[in-house]
Design an enzyme around this catalytic site. Structure first.
Site, PDB file in Angstrom:
ATOM      1  N   GLY A 189       0.819  -1.136  -0.140  1.00 44.89           N
ATOM      2  CA  GLY A 189       0.267  -0.084   0.107  1.00 44.89           C
ATOM      3  C   GLY A 189       0.684   1.304   0.069  1.00 44.89           C
ATOM      4  O   GLY A 189       0.355   2.110   0.176  1.00 44.89           O
ATOM      5  N   SER A 249       2.226  -3.480  -3.555  1.00 49.53           N
ATOM      6  CA  SER A 249       2.106  -2.523  -4.796  1.00 49.53           C
ATOM      7  C   SER A 249       2.431  -3.066  -6.057  1.00 49.53           C
ATOM      8  O   SER A 249       2.945  -2.327  -6.994  1.00 49.53           O
ATOM      9  CB  SER A 249       3.150  -1.391  -4.568  1.00 49.53           C
ATOM     10  OG  SER A 249       3.007  -0.868  -3.365  1.00 49.53           O
TER      11      SER A 249
HETATM   12  P1  PGA Z   1      -1.167  -3.451  -2.206  1.00 57.67           P
HETATM   13  O1  PGA Z   1      -1.451  -4.740  -1.022  1.00 57.67           O
HETATM   14  O2  PGA Z   1      -1.208  -4.087  -3.552  1.00 57.67           O
HETATM   15  O3  PGA Z   1      -2.003  -2.461  -1.980  1.00 57.67           O
HETATM   16  O4  PGA Z   1       0.267  -3.201  -1.747  1.00 57.67           O
HETATM   17  C1  PGA Z   1      -0.901  -5.850  -1.179  1.00 57.67           C
HETATM   18  C2  PGA Z   1      -1.561  -6.730  -0.152  1.00 57.67           C
HETATM   19  O5  PGA Z   1      -1.802  -6.250   1.047  1.00 57.67           O
HETATM   20  O6  PGA Z   1      -1.807  -7.885  -0.291  1.00 57.67           O
END
Ligand code: PGA
Length: 250
Positions: free
Chosen positions: A174, A214
């Site tokens: 995230g 991400s």
């Molecule tokens: P993100 O989250 O792709 O938003 O970084 C990945 C996850 O928490 O599984």
């Protein structure tokens, strides 16, 4: 031959209506999708039943994001493996870093959850990964090794065909900061070695190990091209059909 697993983790997002809307677009897309990869949606509990009806006739699998290890009982607010089985859920995320961080889930608890999922025929996706502090202290390998060894304690080799591992460095979740494809592959290949030490070479060569943190349409191809990485666990970018489809299609 390992089939990559592209999983969307919707986290605490989407009403039932929003969930159905998104799932219908993905189901429609999946009709003409014929690359050799598995697609999964890990949705909030409240949407799982409705989603099952939409996804039943599609190639898209359904997953939960957590569960309790007991089958039933006085555990207010919890959801059991029997309840997930009742809906027809295929997968469950176990030990996502947000569960470890905000709900104090530890490896001993996750070990019980893994065993419960396996007992009820729900495939667990065991999430592991180091924090930024651990990476800066150069203990990322020890960290994931400990998580894996403790979580898998007492789990037989023959369960392994039903277990998926997701390597998700906490600092990449995230944050928009992706691990480089080399960094991700290095740790995932290390995890494969840990599995080889704990079990055997055949199991380590066959276990599906995803990368998460991400992942987006623009970086998926590079990450997925790495030899040890078998798909992605996708948070934010799985909330929009078009972006998630770009990742599935990498
Ligand atoms: P993100 O989250 O792709 O938003 O970084 C990945 C996850 O928490 O599984």
């Amino acid at each position: 031959m390992r089939v990559p697993l592209i999983a969307g983790n919707w986290k605490m997002n989407n009403t039932i209506e929003e969930s159905l809307y998104l799932a219908k677009s993905l189901a429609e897309f999946s009709k003409s999708f014929n690359k050799d990869r598995e697609i999964l949606i890990c949705a909030p509990f409240t949407a799982l039943y409705a989603l099952k009806t939409v996804l039943k006739s599609s190639k898209i699998k359904l997953g939960a994001q957590n569960m309790h290890y007991e089958e039933s009982g006085a555990y207010t607010g919890e959801i059991s493996p029997l309840m997930l089985k009742d809906i027809g859920v295929d997968y469950v995320l176990i030990g996502h870093s947000e569960r470890r961080q905000y709900f104090n889930e530890n490896d001993e608890l996750l070990n019980k959850k893994l065993k419960a999922a396996l007992k009820h025929g729900i495939k667990p996706i065991l999430c592991v990964g180091e924090t930024l502090e651990q990476r800066e202290a150069n203990v990322e390998k020890e960290t994931v090794k400990t998580q894996i060894v403790k979580s898998l304690c007492g789990i037989d080799a023959d369960c392994f065909k039903n277990i998926v591992i997701a390597y998700e460095p906490v600092w990449a979740i995230g944050t928009g900061k992706t691990a480089s494809s080399d960094q991700a592959n290095e740790i995932i290949s290390y995890i494969r070695n840990v599995i080889k030490e704990l079990y055997d070479e055949e199991i380590s060569e066959n276990v599906i190990i995803q990368y998460g943190g991400s992942v987006k349409g623009s970086n998926a191809a590079e990450i997925m091209a790495k030899p040890d990485i078998d798909g992605a666990l996708v948070g934010g970018a799985s909330l929009k059909a078009e972006e998630f489809i770009n990742i599935i299609n990498y």
